[in-house]
Design a protein around this motif. Structure first.
Motif, short mmCIF file in Angstrom:
data_model
loop_
_atom_site.label_atom_id
_atom_site.label_comp_id
_atom_site.label_asym_id
_atom_site.label_seq_id
_atom_site.Cartn_x
_atom_site.Cartn_y
_atom_site.Cartn_z
N SER A 1 0.81 -1.22 0.00
CA SER A 1 0.00 0.00 0.00
C SER A 1 0.84 1.27 0.00
CB SER A 1 -0.92 0.00 1.22
OG SER A 1 -0.16 0.23 2.39
N ILE A 2 2.18 1.10 0.05
CA ILE A 2 3.03 2.29 0.16
C ILE A 2 4.23 2.18 -0.78
CG2 ILE A 2 4.16 1.31 2.23
CD1 ILE A 2 4.28 4.22 3.29
N LYS B 1 -1.99 3.34 -1.17
CA LYS B 1 -2.58 4.38 -0.31
C LYS B 1 -1.67 5.59 -0.15
CE LYS B 1 -5.75 1.66 2.49
NZ LYS B 1 -5.23 0.34 2.90
N GLU B 2 -0.36 5.35 -0.07
CA GLU B 2 0.55 6.47 0.23
C GLU B 2 1.82 6.40 -0.61
OE1 GLU B 2 1.71 6.88 4.37
OE2 GLU B 2 3.07 8.54 3.90
N ASN C 1 -6.61 10.61 -4.44
CA ASN C 1 -6.87 9.86 -3.21
C ASN C 1 -5.60 9.38 -2.51
OD1 ASN C 1 -9.65 10.07 -3.63
ND2 ASN C 1 -9.59 8.33 -5.05
N ILE C 2 -4.49 9.46 -3.21
CA ILE C 2 -3.23 8.96 -2.63
C ILE C 2 -2.61 10.03 -1.73
CG2 ILE C 2 -0.89 8.20 -3.17
CD1 ILE C 2 -2.03 6.98 -5.73
N GLU D 1 -5.18 -0.45 -6.98
CA GLU D 1 -6.22 -0.23 -5.96
C GLU D 1 -5.69 -0.33 -4.53
OE1 GLU D 1 -9.12 -3.45 -5.84
OE2 GLU D 1 -7.77 -4.69 -7.05
N TYR D 2 -4.57 -1.09 -4.33
CA TYR D 2 -4.03 -1.24 -2.97
C TYR D 2 -3.26 0.00 -2.51
CZ TYR D 2 -4.98 -6.17 -3.79
OH TYR D 2 -5.59 -7.35 -4.09
#
Lengths: 201, 201
Positions: A80-81, A137-138, A166-167, A134-135
């Motif tokens: 996710s990062i 996040k940052e 959204n990131i 999609e996974y």
């Protein structure tokens, strides 16, 4: 008197390595004469092999011998990062701290108009594809804290925001290094350290 | 994260060169990735060739690709004088001055009991044969002006004198270097400069 021909040739060739001048090349060349034959063969094979086998990871731009590097292949890592760095060596410096378990994206350069390096010269195209994951996040932008690194950071943060708002995008902290003395620090570092102060009570 | 295998191998191999540690080897290894393939090939061929083709001149111990080195082969040079040096690089330093036209004898080392280097480890056997040469008149001992060089000089001068007392043996002068300042020179250098003073009037 000159060196024999093959000694001259190797001295000339060794000077293509970064920071190697005539004297250093002579020293290296003469040391080769004292190598065992198998050591000489191991060295020359290693030099050939690195050129033939090393390529860029098609996902993150890191150096690898396979299509994807060992980090991208590692499903245990936090998908996710993504940490964006300028060079493979920067990623290795981060890995040595053993404090980061996400993925990387290696730009293989930093934007530097004075050196003629523009965004198109960097490994940014494959980053765009990763933004649709999609996974994800940052994104941590960990380019050097230099003018080139800051320029690249600014460019990338705008790009990421425009493609996927959204990131979460963050930048590594600026401040005094551990063990740093205020009276030896430059003005800009102190200003950045003040700006980035953290509440402790 | 580690470097890919072939990169690790070349980093390891490059550290066999004198004075090359992990960081320098990494720098060299990464620079190889940016080499053209033909440059990589030229480098590895040169490394192999220097090991396979360079040998010691059977007469003087200098580095050569043939049985005798270019200096021993050169009939234009003064055959009556031999300059004894420790290393090929010392002979090259002398040649660069273009002020010496005799032959050389390269010991390939200097006597150093603390490092376990004794006369038998040096290229002295072939020097003994040269002492019987009817043309030979003088030998200049130009080993370094260090303890090792002085020890070697003392040993050789006695040896030469015992084998052929008709040969003039000299030692290069000790004193202040050109441009040297008395107040920066060490005591021993000043003592040697005084001892070796030359009459000018």
């Amino acid at each position: 008197m000159l060196y024999p021909k093959s000694l001259n040739t190797v001295i000339e060739q060794l000077q293509k390595l970064p920071g190697v001048g005539q004297k250093t090349a002579e020293r290296y060349a003469l040391s080769l004469l004292n190598f065992e034959l198998e050591d000489v063969n191991a060295l020359k094979d290693a030099i050939e092999s690195v050129k033939l086998n090393i390529r860029y990871c098609e996902q993150c731009g890191n150096l690898t011998e396979t299509q994807k590097c060992s980090i991208c292949e590692d499903t245990q890592r936090d998908q996710s990062i993504i940490c964006i760095v300028g060079q493979t060596t920067d990623a290795i410096a981060m890995e040595k701290t053993a404090s980061y378990n996400g993925l990387y994206h290696v730009l293989n350069g930093l934007i530097s108009p004075s050196k003629g390096i523009l965004p198109d010269d960097l490994n940014i195209e494959s980053l765009k594809h990763r933004l649709t994951d999609e996974y994800l996040k940052e994104i941590i932008i960990a380019t050097n804290l230099t003018i080139e690194g800051d320029t690249t950071s600014l460019y990338l943060s705008k790009l990421i925001n425009s493609l996927n708002p959204n990131i979460i995008v963050s930048r590594i902290a600026q401040g005094l290094p551990v063990g740093g003395h205020l009276d030896y620090a430059d003005d800009l570092t102190i200003i950045k350290a003040l700006e980035g102060r953290n509440k402790i009570l």
